[in-house]
Write an enzyme that holds these catalytic residues in place. Structure first.
Site, PDB file in Angstrom:
ATOM      1  N   ASP A 153       0.818  -1.208   0.000  1.00  0.00           N
ATOM      2  CA  ASP A 153       0.000   0.000   0.000  1.00  0.00           C
ATOM      3  C   ASP A 153       0.856   1.265   0.000  1.00  0.00           C
ATOM      4  OD1 ASP A 153      -2.117  -1.756   0.279  1.00  0.00           O
ATOM      5  OD2 ASP A 153      -2.938  -0.785   2.073  1.00  0.00           O
ATOM      6  N   ASP A 154       0.229   2.360  -0.403  1.00  0.00           N
ATOM      7  CA  ASP A 154       0.715   3.737  -0.220  1.00  0.00           C
ATOM      8  C   ASP A 154       1.803   4.166  -1.186  1.00  0.00           C
ATOM      9  OD1 ASP A 154      -1.078   3.645   1.839  1.00  0.00           O
ATOM     10  OD2 ASP A 154       0.371   3.975   3.449  1.00  0.00           O
ATOM     11  N   HIS A 183       3.848  -2.040   3.054  1.00  0.00           N
ATOM     12  CA  HIS A 183       3.810  -0.693   2.484  1.00  0.00           C
ATOM     13  C   HIS A 183       5.095  -0.398   1.719  1.00  0.00           C
ATOM     14  CE1 HIS A 183       0.818  -0.697   5.661  1.00  0.00           C
ATOM     15  NE2 HIS A 183       0.229   0.310   5.036  1.00  0.00           N
ATOM     16  N   HIS A 210      -6.147   2.981  -4.051  1.00  0.00           N
ATOM     17  CA  HIS A 210      -6.067   3.219  -2.610  1.00  0.00           C
ATOM     18  C   HIS A 210      -6.406   4.682  -2.275  1.00  0.00           C
ATOM     19  CE1 HIS A 210      -5.062   1.937   1.377  1.00  0.00           C
ATOM     20  NE2 HIS A 210      -3.926   2.605   1.472  1.00  0.00           N
TER      21      HIS A 210
END
Length: 197
Positions: free
Chosen positions: A8-9, A154, A59
Site C-alpha cells: 500500500d501507499d 507498504h 487506494h
C-alpha cells in the site's frame, strides 16, 4: 499453498524499485494498492510496476479517513485515482480497491459497486508502517501467513517530508523483512500470486 503479497501507499521512487527487484527474484506477481497523489508524482514508477506484471489496485487519491468525507468526495477520491493509474500505466483502471486503514464506509462500498471495484482487505498485518523492526515484521509474517492469506505491507507513504531513518516515510525495514521472509516461506512450500480480480 498460495498467498497474496500486497503493498500500500506507493509508488515510491526509493522503495518500490527495491521491492520490485526482490519480487523478480522470488515471486511471479504481487498487488500494489496505489495512492493517486503518488502516482501523479511518480508515474514512471507506477508504470514500472505495471510493466513487470503486477496487479494494480486503487487506494484513494489522498489517503483520507473516508468516514469524514461526503459521498461525492469519496467518489472523487476513488475515481480520480483510477483515472490517474490508467493514464500513467496505459492499462485499464484497477478493478481492486482498498480503503485507507481498511475502513470501508457505506459510501465507499457504494462507489465500489457502481464502478465495479472489488473491495480488498487483508489477513496478515505486521504493521510495517510503524517501523517495529525488521525482525518483528519477519516474525509476524512467517507466523501468520498460510494458504489464502493476504499480507499487507507498504512500499510508500503520502508525505513530502524527507525520508529519515525510522520516520513515517522510511520503508527500509519492509524491504529488509521481505528479503528475509520470502525465501523462508517459499522453502516451506508457499507460492504467491496477485489478489484475484
Amino acid at each position: 499453498m498460495t498467498a497474496a503479497l500486497t503493498f500500500d501507499d506507493g509508488p515510491s521512487p526509493r522503495y518500490t524499485p527495491q521491492i520490485l527487484a526482490l519480487l523478480r527474484r522470488f515471486v511471479d506477481s504481487a498487488t500494489f494498492f496505489m495512492i493517486g497523489a503518488n502516482v501523479e508524482k511518480y508515474p514512471d514508477v507506477a508504470r514500472q510496476v505495471a510493466d513487470e506484471g503486477h496487479r494494480l489496485g486503487n487506494h484513494t487519491y489522498s489517503h483520507p479517513d473516508l468516514g469524514k468525507l461526503s459521498a461525492a468526495r469519496v467518489r472523487d477520491e476513488i475515481q480520480r485515482t483510477g483515472d490517474l493509474i490508467a493514464r500513467a500505466t496505459g492499462t485499464p483502471p484497477p478493478t481492486l480497491f482498498r480503503a485507507p486503514g481498511g475502513y470501508f464506509t457505506p459510501a465507499s462500498l457504494a462507489v465500489c459497486a457502481d464502478l465495479r471495484l472489488r473491495p480488498v482487505s487483508w489477513s496478515v498485518d505486521p504493521q510495517d508502517w510503524s517501523n517495529p523492526g525488521t525482525d518483528a515484521i519477519v516474525r509476524h509474517v512467517v507466523a501468520h501467513t498460510r494458504t489464502g492469506s493476504i499480507v499487507l505491507e507498504h512500499d510508500g507513504c503520502l508525505t513530502d517530508r524527507p525520508i529519515a531513518p525510522g520516520g513515517p516515510a522510511d520503508r527500509s525495514q519492509t524491504v529488509a523483512a521481505l528479503a528475509a521472509y520470502l525465501p523462508r516461506l517459499i522453502d516451506a512450500g508457499l507460492h504467491f500470486a496477485t489478489v484475484a480480480p
